[in-house]
Design an enzyme around this catalytic site. Structure first.
Site, PDB file in Angstrom:
ATOM      1  N   ASN A  81     -25.879  20.394  47.264  1.00 29.32           N
ATOM      2  CA  ASN A  81     -25.577  20.965  48.671  1.00 29.32           C
ATOM      3  C   ASN A  81     -24.714  20.789  49.641  1.00 29.32           C
ATOM      4  O   ASN A  81     -25.449  19.267  49.931  1.00 29.32           O
ATOM      5  CB  ASN A  81     -26.578  21.643  49.638  1.00 29.32           C
ATOM      6  CG  ASN A  81     -27.226  23.241  48.936  1.00 29.32           C
ATOM      7  OD1 ASN A  81     -27.130  23.493  48.022  1.00 29.32           O
ATOM      8  ND2 ASN A  81     -28.637  23.306  49.230  1.00 29.32           N
ATOM      9  N   GLY A  82     -23.940  21.124  49.910  1.00 31.09           N
ATOM     10  CA  GLY A  82     -22.822  20.430  51.164  1.00 31.09           C
ATOM     11  C   GLY A  82     -20.584  19.442  50.294  1.00 31.09           C
ATOM     12  O   GLY A  82     -21.243  20.327  49.200  1.00 31.09           O
ATOM     13  N   GLU A 109     -18.326  40.413  69.601  1.00 31.90           N
ATOM     14  CA  GLU A 109     -19.792  40.189  68.473  1.00 31.90           C
ATOM     15  C   GLU A 109     -19.651  41.539  67.981  1.00 31.90           C
ATOM     16  O   GLU A 109     -19.651  41.766  66.797  1.00 31.90           O
ATOM     17  CB  GLU A 109     -20.884  40.630  69.320  1.00 31.90           C
ATOM     18  CG  GLU A 109     -21.672  40.477  68.613  1.00 31.90           C
ATOM     19  CD  GLU A 109     -22.270  39.253  67.231  1.00 31.90           C
ATOM     20  OE1 GLU A 109     -21.187  38.324  67.309  1.00 31.90           O
ATOM     21  OE2 GLU A 109     -23.132  39.377  66.493  1.00 31.90           O
ATOM     22  N   HIS A 131      -0.517  43.348  76.730  1.00 35.24           N
ATOM     23  CA  HIS A 131       0.720  42.176  76.510  1.00 35.24           C
ATOM     24  C   HIS A 131       0.241  41.875  75.289  1.00 35.24           C
ATOM     25  O   HIS A 131       1.011  41.442  74.941  1.00 35.24           O
ATOM     26  CB  HIS A 131      -0.301  41.320  77.086  1.00 35.24           C
ATOM     27  CG  HIS A 131       0.025  41.361  78.368  1.00 35.24           C
ATOM     28  ND1 HIS A 131       0.909  41.003  78.954  1.00 35.24           N
ATOM     29  CD2 HIS A 131      -1.315  41.681  79.163  1.00 35.24           C
ATOM     30  CE1 HIS A 131       0.145  41.126  80.701  1.00 35.24           C
ATOM     31  NE2 HIS A 131      -1.684  41.734  80.582  1.00 35.24           N
ATOM     32  N   GLU A 180     -17.936  41.937  59.257  1.00 35.32           N
ATOM     33  CA  GLU A 180     -18.334  40.747  58.671  1.00 35.32           C
ATOM     34  C   GLU A 180     -18.907  42.168  57.027  1.00 35.32           C
ATOM     35  O   GLU A 180     -19.127  42.007  56.405  1.00 35.32           O
ATOM     36  CB  GLU A 180     -19.628  40.483  59.510  1.00 35.32           C
ATOM     37  CG  GLU A 180     -20.039  38.573  59.479  1.00 35.32           C
ATOM     38  CD  GLU A 180     -21.331  38.521  59.892  1.00 35.32           C
ATOM     39  OE1 GLU A 180     -21.323  37.450  59.592  1.00 35.32           O
ATOM     40  OE2 GLU A 180     -21.377  39.622  61.548  1.00 35.32           O
ATOM     41  N   TRP A 206     -22.928  28.179  46.759  1.00 39.50           N
ATOM     42  CA  TRP A 206     -21.510  28.853  47.356  1.00 39.50           C
ATOM     43  C   TRP A 206     -20.005  28.152  46.825  1.00 39.50           C
ATOM     44  O   TRP A 206     -20.280  26.835  47.400  1.00 39.50           O
ATOM     45  CB  TRP A 206     -22.451  29.201  49.150  1.00 39.50           C
ATOM     46  CG  TRP A 206     -21.248  29.685  49.738  1.00 39.50           C
ATOM     47  CD1 TRP A 206     -21.187  30.971  49.631  1.00 39.50           C
ATOM     48  CD2 TRP A 206     -20.570  29.695  50.783  1.00 39.50           C
ATOM     49  NE1 TRP A 206     -20.327  31.399  50.492  1.00 39.50           N
ATOM     50  CE2 TRP A 206     -19.249  30.317  51.243  1.00 39.50           C
ATOM     51  CE3 TRP A 206     -19.654  28.436  50.825  1.00 39.50           C
ATOM     52  CZ2 TRP A 206     -18.037  30.292  51.926  1.00 39.50           C
ATOM     53  CZ3 TRP A 206     -18.066  28.051  52.051  1.00 39.50           C
ATOM     54  CH2 TRP A 206     -18.077  29.462  52.927  1.00 39.50           C
ATOM     55  N   ARG A 263     -29.078  33.076  51.462  1.00 42.54           N
ATOM     56  CA  ARG A 263     -27.882  32.419  52.145  1.00 42.54           C
ATOM     57  C   ARG A 263     -27.318  32.927  51.747  1.00 42.54           C
ATOM     58  O   ARG A 263     -25.856  32.526  51.954  1.00 42.54           O
ATOM     59  CB  ARG A 263     -28.407  31.050  51.687  1.00 42.54           C
ATOM     60  CG  ARG A 263     -30.017  30.584  52.646  1.00 42.54           C
ATOM     61  CD  ARG A 263     -30.569  29.417  51.858  1.00 42.54           C
ATOM     62  NE  ARG A 263     -29.413  28.179  51.769  1.00 42.54           N
ATOM     63  CZ  ARG A 263     -29.797  26.992  52.757  1.00 42.54           C
ATOM     64  NH1 ARG A 263     -30.785  27.254  53.752  1.00 42.54           N
ATOM     65  NH2 ARG A 263     -29.034  26.632  52.862  1.00 42.54           N
ATOM     66  N   LYS A 320     -25.577  32.966  55.232  1.00 43.43           N
ATOM     67  CA  LYS A 320     -26.541  32.306  56.599  1.00 43.43           C
ATOM     68  C   LYS A 320     -26.318  31.266  57.306  1.00 43.43           C
ATOM     69  O   LYS A 320     -26.216  31.238  58.340  1.00 43.43           O
ATOM     70  CB  LYS A 320     -27.639  32.674  55.960  1.00 43.43           C
ATOM     71  CG  LYS A 320     -29.255  32.966  57.214  1.00 43.43           C
ATOM     72  CD  LYS A 320     -27.819  34.213  57.816  1.00 43.43           C
ATOM     73  CE  LYS A 320     -28.811  34.294  59.289  1.00 43.43           C
ATOM     74  NZ  LYS A 320     -28.557  35.308  59.817  1.00 43.43           N
ATOM     75  N   CYS A 325     -24.951  27.407  49.713  1.00 39.96           N
ATOM     76  CA  CYS A 325     -25.957  27.197  48.647  1.00 39.96           C
ATOM     77  C   CYS A 325     -27.816  27.058  49.084  1.00 39.96           C
ATOM     78  O   CYS A 325     -27.926  26.414  50.316  1.00 39.96           O
ATOM     79  CB  CYS A 325     -25.321  25.485  48.334  1.00 39.96           C
ATOM     80  SG  CYS A 325     -23.671  25.447  47.663  1.00 39.96           S
ATOM     81  N   LYS A 335     -19.080  41.741  63.943  1.00 36.12           N
ATOM     82  CA  LYS A 335     -20.701  42.604  63.022  1.00 36.12           C
ATOM     83  C   LYS A 335     -19.993  43.426  62.232  1.00 36.12           C
ATOM     84  O   LYS A 335     -20.203  43.798  60.932  1.00 36.12           O
ATOM     85  CB  LYS A 335     -21.690  42.791  64.145  1.00 36.12           C
ATOM     86  CG  LYS A 335     -22.843  42.629  63.850  1.00 36.12           C
ATOM     87  CD  LYS A 335     -23.776  41.882  63.689  1.00 36.12           C
ATOM     88  CE  LYS A 335     -22.965  40.425  63.637  1.00 36.12           C
ATOM     89  NZ  LYS A 335     -23.804  39.097  64.028  1.00 36.12           N
TER      90      LYS A 335
HETATM   91  O1  M6R Z   1     -26.549  29.147  62.565  1.00 29.47           O
HETATM   92  P1  M6R Z   1     -25.530  29.667  63.578  1.00 29.47           P
HETATM   93  O2  M6R Z   1     -26.399  30.377  64.569  1.00 29.47           O
HETATM   94  O3  M6R Z   1     -25.007  27.823  64.115  1.00 29.47           O
HETATM   95  O4  M6R Z   1     -24.667  30.207  62.561  1.00 29.47           O
HETATM   96  C1  M6R Z   1     -23.150  30.502  63.438  1.00 29.47           C
HETATM   97  C2  M6R Z   1     -22.043  31.412  62.779  1.00 29.47           C
HETATM   98  O5  M6R Z   1     -22.352  30.994  61.669  1.00 29.47           O
HETATM   99  C3  M6R Z   1     -23.225  32.700  62.523  1.00 29.47           C
HETATM  100  O6  M6R Z   1     -23.294  33.410  64.220  1.00 29.47           O
HETATM  101  C4  M6R Z   1     -22.171  33.614  61.587  1.00 29.47           C
HETATM  102  O7  M6R Z   1     -21.179  34.382  62.609  1.00 29.47           O
HETATM  103  C5  M6R Z   1     -23.342  34.832  61.847  1.00 29.47           C
HETATM  104  N1  M6R Z   1     -23.450  35.226  60.628  1.00 29.47           N
HETATM  105  C6  M6R Z   1     -22.747  36.123  62.475  1.00 29.47           C
HETATM  106  O8  M6R Z   1     -23.345  37.490  62.306  1.00 29.47           O
END
Ligand code: M6R
Length: 611
Positions: free
Chosen positions: A100-101, A484, A507, A491, A74, A27, A606, A2, A488
Site C-alpha cells: 500500500n502506498g 458537505e 457573482h 460522492e 486502488w 476501503r 475510504k 489498498c 456527499k
Molecule cells: O479519514 P479522513 O477524515 O482524514 O478522510 C478525509 C477524506 O478523505 C474523507 O472525509 C472523504 O472526503 C470522505 N469520503 C467524505 O465522505
C-alpha cells in the site's frame, strides 16, 4: 485505498485471507489478489475488478496452504488490470509481495534493476520492491526487507512471503498503516484493524521503519538494524457487530442512524461534577492551564468531509474562545509557509487518522514547534500517535466511504474543544459554558427527531433524482453544510453538485441556474436568516426549485421555498449537527434511486493513504 491481509497459522489460509479482503472492501479498490504458500511453491492469483472476479477464478483451482497474503488494490501506478494487481513476485518467483502506498523513486530503482537484467511485467511501483527484495535475498527474508527499505523513498506498508521460508510473513511500514494481530496459535497482519477483529483483539500497530516477522503464534519486531523493537500494542475494544451492517441495507444508512448514539458517546465523560469541561486527553500535550491560555492563533487542517467539520469549528472557536482561526485543506497547508510558533495550535482532523496529506501537515506543524491536537476516530492511528494530544471522536468504526457519523462527532468534539478553550481562557462565564454543553447534550435526541423524517426525505429524493445538477447554498454555519451536502451527493450518486456561499451566487454561479434546477438552501433561524431568504429569492426568480432546511416552527420559510425539511431549534452554532442529517439521507436515497454502489462509490477510497 489498498487493503492488505496476511495469515500464518494452523488453518487453511485462503478462506481467512478472502474473508479478510471482504472486510477491507469498504476501503475502495479496483482489483484483488492472493498468494498462498503451498508447501514449496507459491501460488499467486489476481484479478481486476471486484473480489467476486477473484473468487470466481479461485473456485476453479485448489489452493491449499496455511500461510497466505491478500490484497485489494486502488490503482495509482498503472491501470487496474490483472498484471498490475498485487501480489507481485520477484525475478525467480520465489517471493510474493503486496504493498500500500507510493514508491516515489520507483523509476530510478526500476532502471537500476533492469540494467542488472530484471524484467518487469507490470506498470506498478510495487513490482520494483518485489524485485529489489528478491535481489537482496541471501537466505534471510527479513534481512532482505531491512536492506531494501532504506532504498525506498515514499510511503508504504508492505508484506512479503517466500516459499524458501515456509510459514513466515515479513512486514514493514513507513507512513502507511499496518497492524499485526497476535494469537497463541497464529499471527496475522492487516492494513486495518477491521481485517483482524474476527481473529483477535490483541493488536500491534507497526511503527515507521520497523520490520515484523510473523510465524504461527510468534511475532518479532525489529528496527532497520535488526535491533529488537516494539510497535504500539493495544486491545481493540469495539465489537465485530459494530463493523457489520446490523440489518441495514448499507453501511451508510446504518451509520447515519448511529449518529445519536455516536454523538452521545463523544460527549460522555467530558465534564466534572461541577460541570466544568475536563479534557484529560490534552494534558499530555498542550497543557490546558498553560499552553492553551497562550494560544494566539488556531489552524484547522484536514481533507474532505473532515475539512468541512473544521470549517464549522472555526465559527465556534472564534465566537466562544475569541481566537482567530484559519481552516485549510491539508494538501495546501503542507506546501506553503504558514507562520507557526509554539503559541500556534494546529488542530488536525481525520476520521481514519491515516490520511497522508493530514499526516504530512501535522508533521510540518510539529517541526515548527506548534502544538498539534489530533481529532480522530481511530485509536492508535498514525495521526493519534504523532500529535501532541488527541481528542477521540468515539464514533465507532465507519465503514461506508461516505463519511456521516464521523462528521457529526467531529463537530461535537470540536465544539467541546472550543468551549474548553473558552473556559480555560475565561472567554465565557462558567454558566455560559455549562448552558452550551447542556444544549449539546440534547443533540442526540434532536438528531433522532430529524431521522424520524426519513420517509419524507426519501420521497423528496425520488422527486429530485432525475436532476443532473444540484446547488447547495448556505451562509455562516450553513456554508460548511452546503459544501458537505454537495460532497456527499456527488460522492455517492455521481451527480454534479456544488456548494456555494449563498451571497456569492450573484457573482457567477447563478448563471448556472436553469428552469427547475434544484437548489438546497440551509435556512435555519439565526442572524443571517433574512440574508439567506433573499438569496433564495434570487435563485427562485431564475427558475430554481428550492428545498430549504429550516427551523421547526418557521412557517414564513414556506413562502420562500418549494419544499421544506425542518430540524428542531438549537443554538445557532449547533445547527450543523442537525442540518447535515437530512442532506445525508437525501444523498443516500438519490444514490439508491440511481442504482449506485452506495458504500463503495467508484474511484473513491475510504482511507486516502497517498498524497
Ligand atoms: O479519514 P479522513 O477524515 O482524514 O478522510 C478525509 C477524506 O478523505 C474523507 O472525509 C472523504 O472526503 C470522505 N469520503 C467524505 O465522505
Amino acid at each position: 485505498m489498498c487493503g492488505i491481509i496476511g495469515y500464518t497459522g494452523p488453518d487453511q489460509a485462503l478462506p481467512i485471507v478472502l474473508a479478510g479482503l471482504q472486510t477491507l472492501e469498504y476501503r475502495g479498490y479496483d482489483s484483488a489478489g492472493v498468494a498462498i504458500d503451498g508447501h514449496g511453491a507459491l501460488a499467486v492469483v489476481k484479478r481486476a475488478g471486484k473480489l467476486a472476479n477473484l473468487r470466481a477464478e479461485l473456485d476453479q483451482i485448489q489452493l491449499a496452504g496455511t500461510c497466505g497474503l491478500g490484497h485489494t488494490r486502488w490503482a495509482t501506478h498503472g491501470e487496474p488490470n490483472d498484471p498490475n494487481s498485487h501480489p507481485h513476485v520477484d525475478a525467480g518467483s520465489s517471493l510474493a509481495l503486496v504493498h500500500n502506498g507510493i514508491i516515489e523513486n520507483h523509476a530510478e530503482l526500476k532502471a537500476e534493476l533492469a540494467a542488472a537484467g530484471h524484467t518487469f511485467t507490470s506498470d506498478t511501483d510495487t513490482e520494483v520492491i518485489a524485485h529489489l527484495v528478491g535481489s537482496l535475498h541471501d537466505g534471510d527474508l527479513a534481512a532482505a526487507v531491512r536492506a531494501a527499505l532504506p532504498r525506498l523513498t515514499g510511503q508504504f506498508a508492505v508484506a512479503v512471503m517466500d516459499h524458501r521460508d515456509p510459514g513466515t510473513l515479513v512486514a514493514a511500514r513507513r507512513n502507511a498503516p499496518l497492524v499485526l494481530g497476535h494469537r497463541d496459535d497464529a499471527s496475522l497482519l492487516s492494513s486495518d484493524v477491521a481485517g483482524l477483529i474476527a481473529h483477535t483483539r490483541d493488536v500491534e500497530a507497526l511503527l515507521d521503519d520497523q520490520v515484523a516477522v510473523l510465524a504461527p503464534g510468534a511475532v518479532t519486531v525489529t528496527d532497520l538494524d535488526g535491533n529488537p523493537a516494539q510497535g504500539h500494542r493495544y486491545t481493540v475494544d469495539w465489537d465485530i457487530a459494530a463493523a457489520e451492517k446490523g440489518g441495514y441495507e448499507h453501511f451508510m444508512l446504518k451509520e447515519i442512524h448511529e449518529q445519536p448514539a455516536a454523538v452521545r458517546d463523544t460527549l460522555i465523560g467530558r465534564t466534572d461534577a461541577e460541570g466544568r469541561i475536563v479534557l484529560d486527553e490534552l494534558r499530555g500535550g498542550p497543557d490546558a492551564a498553560q499552553d492553551l491560555r497562550h494560544v494566539d492563533k488556531v489552524y484547522v487542517v484536514a481533507c474532505g468531509t473532515s475539512y468541512h467539520s473544521g470549517m464549522v469549528a472555526k465559527y465556534a472557536i472564534e465566537h466562544w474562545a475569541g481566537i482567530g482561526v484559519e481552516v485549510e485543506i491539508a494538501s495546501e497547508f503542507r506546501y506553503r509557509d504558514p507562520i507557526l510558533n509554539p503559541h500556534t495550535l494546529v488542530v488536525t482532523i481525520s476520521q481514519s487518522g491515516e490520511t497522508a496529506d493530514t499526516l504530512a501537515a501535522a508533521e510540518h506543524a510539529l517541526a515548527q514547534r506548534a502544538k498539534v491536537v489530533a481529532v480522530t476516530n481511530v485509536v492508535g492511528s498514525s495521526l493519534a500517535r504523532m500529535a501532541d494530544a488527541v481528542l477521540y471522536t468515539r464514533a465507532g468504526p465507519e465503514i461506508a466511504v461516505a463519511s456521516t457519523k464521523a462528521f457529526t462527532t467531529q463537530i461535537v468534539a470540536l465544539d467541546v474543544l472550543a468551549l474548553y478553550l473558552a473556559q480555560e481562557r475565561r472567554a465565557l462565564f462558567p454558566d455560559e459554558c455549562r448552558d452550551h454543553l447542556a444544549r449539546m447534550e440534547a443533540l442526540p435526541a434532536l438528531i433522532e427527531q430529524v431521522l424520524g423524517q426519513e420517509a419524507a426525505i426519501a420521497d423528496l429524493a425520488h422527486t429530485f433524482a432525475g436532476a443532473d445538477y444540484f446547488m447547495f447554498i448556505g451562509r455562516h454555519v450553513g456554508l460548511p453544510i452546503a459544501l458537505e451536502g454537495a460532497l456527499k451527493l456527488k460522492e455517492i450518486s455521481y451527480l454534479h453538485a456544488e456548494g456555494f456561499p449563498a451571497a456569492e451566487m450573484k457573482h457567477g454561479p447563478i448563471a448556472l441556474i436553469g428552469a427547475g434546477g434544484p437548489v438546497v438552501a440551509l435556512a435555519t433561524r439565526g442572524h443571517v436568516w433574512s440574508k439567506i431568504t433573499s438569496n433564495i429569492a434570487e435563485v427562485k426568480a431564475r427558475g430554481a426549485v428550492v428545498l430549504a432546511i429550516a427551523t421547526e416552527g418557521d412557517t414564513e420559510i414556506k413562502a420562500h421555498a418549494d419544499h421544506v425539511v425542518y430540524v428542531p431549534e438549537v443554538l445557532e452554532l449547533l445547527y450543523p449537527v442537525l442540518t447535515v442529517v437530512p442532506l445525508q439521507l437525501l444523498s443516500y436515497y438519490i444514490a439508491l434511486a440511481l442504482g449506485c454502489d452506495v458504500d463503495q462509490p467508484r474511484n473513491l477510497a475510504k482511507t486516502v493513504t497517498v498524497e
